[in-house]
Design a protein around this motif. Structure first.
Motif, short mmCIF file in Angstrom:
data_model
loop_
_atom_site.label_atom_id
_atom_site.label_comp_id
_atom_site.label_asym_id
_atom_site.label_seq_id
_atom_site.Cartn_x
_atom_site.Cartn_y
_atom_site.Cartn_z
N TYR A 120 0.82 -1.21 0.00
CA TYR A 120 0.00 0.00 0.00
C TYR A 120 0.86 1.27 0.00
O TYR A 120 0.40 2.33 -0.42
CB TYR A 120 -0.93 0.01 1.22
CG TYR A 120 -2.26 -0.68 0.99
CD1 TYR A 120 -2.34 -1.85 0.24
CD2 TYR A 120 -3.44 -0.18 1.53
CE1 TYR A 120 -3.55 -2.50 0.04
CE2 TYR A 120 -4.65 -0.82 1.34
CZ TYR A 120 -4.70 -1.97 0.60
OH TYR A 120 -5.90 -2.60 0.39
N GLN A 163 -13.12 8.05 -5.35
CA GLN A 163 -13.61 7.81 -3.99
C GLN A 163 -13.54 9.08 -3.13
O GLN A 163 -14.46 9.36 -2.36
CB GLN A 163 -12.81 6.70 -3.33
CG GLN A 163 -13.04 5.33 -3.96
CD GLN A 163 -12.18 4.27 -3.28
OE1 GLN A 163 -12.59 3.67 -2.30
NE2 GLN A 163 -11.00 4.04 -3.83
N GLU A 188 -17.59 -1.38 -6.82
CA GLU A 188 -16.64 -1.42 -5.72
C GLU A 188 -16.13 -0.04 -5.29
O GLU A 188 -15.72 0.14 -4.15
CB GLU A 188 -15.43 -2.30 -6.08
CG GLU A 188 -15.79 -3.74 -6.41
CD GLU A 188 -16.29 -4.52 -5.21
OE1 GLU A 188 -15.88 -4.18 -4.08
OE2 GLU A 188 -17.10 -5.44 -5.40
N PHE A 189 -16.14 0.92 -6.21
CA PHE A 189 -15.48 2.20 -5.92
C PHE A 189 -16.41 3.40 -5.99
O PHE A 189 -15.95 4.53 -5.92
CB PHE A 189 -14.27 2.37 -6.82
CG PHE A 189 -13.21 1.33 -6.56
CD1 PHE A 189 -12.34 1.45 -5.49
CD2 PHE A 189 -13.12 0.19 -7.35
CE1 PHE A 189 -11.39 0.48 -5.22
CE2 PHE A 189 -12.18 -0.79 -7.08
CZ PHE A 189 -11.30 -0.64 -6.01
N VAL A 294 -8.58 4.96 4.96
CA VAL A 294 -8.43 3.52 4.74
C VAL A 294 -8.82 2.75 6.00
O VAL A 294 -9.57 1.76 5.94
CB VAL A 294 -6.98 3.17 4.34
CG1 VAL A 294 -6.75 1.66 4.37
CG2 VAL A 294 -6.67 3.71 2.93
N GLY A 297 -12.42 2.45 6.55
CA GLY A 297 -13.15 1.74 5.51
C GLY A 297 -13.79 2.64 4.48
O GLY A 297 -14.64 2.20 3.69
N LYS A 298 -13.40 3.91 4.44
CA LYS A 298 -13.97 4.86 3.50
C LYS A 298 -13.26 4.85 2.15
O LYS A 298 -13.80 5.33 1.15
CB LYS A 298 -13.94 6.28 4.09
CG LYS A 298 -14.85 6.44 5.30
CD LYS A 298 -14.76 7.85 5.86
CE LYS A 298 -15.69 8.02 7.07
NZ LYS A 298 -15.56 9.37 7.67
N HIS A 300 -11.15 2.28 -0.50
CA HIS A 300 -10.77 0.91 -0.86
C HIS A 300 -9.73 0.98 -1.97
O HIS A 300 -9.55 2.00 -2.62
CB HIS A 300 -12.00 0.11 -1.30
CG HIS A 300 -13.09 0.11 -0.26
ND1 HIS A 300 -13.05 -0.69 0.85
CD2 HIS A 300 -14.23 0.84 -0.18
CE1 HIS A 300 -14.13 -0.47 1.59
NE2 HIS A 300 -14.86 0.46 1.00
N TYR A 301 -9.08 -0.14 -2.20
CA TYR A 301 -8.00 -0.13 -3.18
C TYR A 301 -7.87 -1.48 -3.86
O TYR A 301 -8.26 -2.50 -3.29
CB TYR A 301 -6.66 0.24 -2.51
CG TYR A 301 -5.67 0.85 -3.46
CD1 TYR A 301 -6.00 1.97 -4.20
CD2 TYR A 301 -4.41 0.31 -3.63
CE1 TYR A 301 -5.10 2.54 -5.07
CE2 TYR A 301 -3.49 0.87 -4.50
CZ TYR A 301 -3.85 2.00 -5.22
OH TYR A 301 -2.97 2.56 -6.09
N GLN A 302 -7.37 -1.45 -5.06
CA GLN A 302 -7.13 -2.69 -5.79
C GLN A 302 -5.74 -2.65 -6.40
O GLN A 302 -5.28 -1.60 -6.85
CB GLN A 302 -8.18 -2.90 -6.89
CG GLN A 302 -7.98 -4.20 -7.65
CD GLN A 302 -9.29 -4.81 -8.10
OE1 GLN A 302 -10.33 -4.55 -7.52
NE2 GLN A 302 -9.23 -5.62 -9.13
#
Length: 332
Positions: A120, A163, A188-189, A294, A297-298, A300-302
């Motif tokens: 990350y 986001q 998801e985003f 992060v 939980g606000k 997210h990442y891929q």
């Protein structure tokens, strides 16, 4: 100690290829005071590296032919001749593409892998996340109810921009290059609408339908025809943050596009290019806020993780054919 490194074999003309890279064996010198021996865990591959393959003046020096390429790397300290770092520490730095390397301890940043995965720090808590944070909030200055458009929305930066814009109460529209990416961004985003620019029959019409109230903020990672279409829809006092121009990185000669400065004039719009290093003094602020989001939980990442040091050139080339969703990394 013998290691393997990847050097720039030749400067590409147009699209880079595997022939522009060469693997070679070299001996590492002895460790000096203030230095550490490092074993890489994750290599970052990024579009900006394409510009460094050219022998041209830019915001960062070009790679040298017959010398190793370098980029963001998360690595573990194997040996240390510095009081600042100990064997076993995990660090972040600009390091060569090599199976092991020696670096000055003072040029490395120790990271805490208990707060977030090590990778990350090359993504949402590293350069891409900070790029999204400062580019959108400092230049774009999104306000609740405004429309934000993001090109390259499924990339390492674009995913975060969308986001953050949603956290600010905006309608967010993205552009991506596959139906899979379109679904990912919406499900998801949090993107409100995403256009597949490769399959659309009329990009401008689709953008107009997705942005019925026009465009207030445009975060541009791509350039080219996408940007031409978006700019035609900008509102009065729109803000345009120019982060990347990947559509042009492999051009051998400048392209002639629409002349959009009259629109910038008549809409009293702001257009500003930026490099994330412009905000170096504010990096702690950005990392703290991104880390908080992060943790809550606000955000997210891929990541797209390719395994194997020998896959570094392939992973880099994959950036230009859209093979990544989110951050492209090579794990060793």
């Amino acid at each position: 100690m013998e290691i393997t490194q990847i050097v720039l074999a030749s400067r590409p003309k147009g699209n880079p290829s595997k022939e522009n890279f060469r693997f070679e064996k070299v001996e590492l010198p002895a460790l000096q005071d203030g230095q550490v021996l490092l074993e890489p865990h994750f290599f970052s591959v990024d579009p900006y590296m394409r510009g460094r393959m050219n022998d041209a003046k830019s915001y960062t020096p070009p790679f040298q032919v017959d010398a190793p390429l370098e980029g963001g790397v998360v690595a573990k300290v194997l040996e240390s001749r510095s009081e600042a770092l100990q064997p076993g520490d995990v660090v972040l730095g600009a390091l060569p593409w090599a199976t092991q390397s020696i670096a000055e301890a003072k040029k490395l940043q120790k990271i805490d892998t208990s707060l977030a995965p090590a990778s990350y720090y090359l993504g949402i808590l590293g350069m891409p996340g900070l790029t999204a944070y400062f580019g959108l909030l400092d230049i774009g200055q999104p306000k609740e109810g405004e429309t934000v458009v993001v090109s390259g929305a499924a990339g390492a930066v674009g995913m975060v921009v969308g986001q953050i814009a949603k956290l600010k109460g905006c309608r967010v529209v993205g552009l991506a290059g596959s139906d899979e990416k379109v679904e990912l961004l919406k499900k998801e985003f949090g993107y409100d609408e995403v256009i597949n620019y490769k399959t659309t029959q009329d990009l401008r019409a689709d953008l107009q339908a997705a942005c019925p109230n026009g465009v207030d903020v445009y975060f541009d990672n791509v350039g080219g025809e996408i940007t031409d279409a978006v700019i035609s829809l900008i509102n009065f006092h729109a803000r345009l943050a120019i982060c990347g121009q990947i559509a042009h990185y492999n051009d051998e000669k400048p392209q002639q596009g629409p002349r959009f400065l009259p629109l910038i004039l008549t809409r009293s719009a702001l257009i500003k290019g930026f490099i994330v290093s412009n905000y170096h003094a504010r990096f702690p602020e950005g990392m703290q806020q991104l880390g908080t989001w992060v943790k809550e939980g606000k955000l997210h990442y891929q990541e797209t993780i390719v395994e194997g040091f020998d896959q570094l050139p392939e992973a880099f080339l994959g950036l230009f054919t859209g093979q990544n969703q989110g951050k492209m990394l090579v794990k060793v």
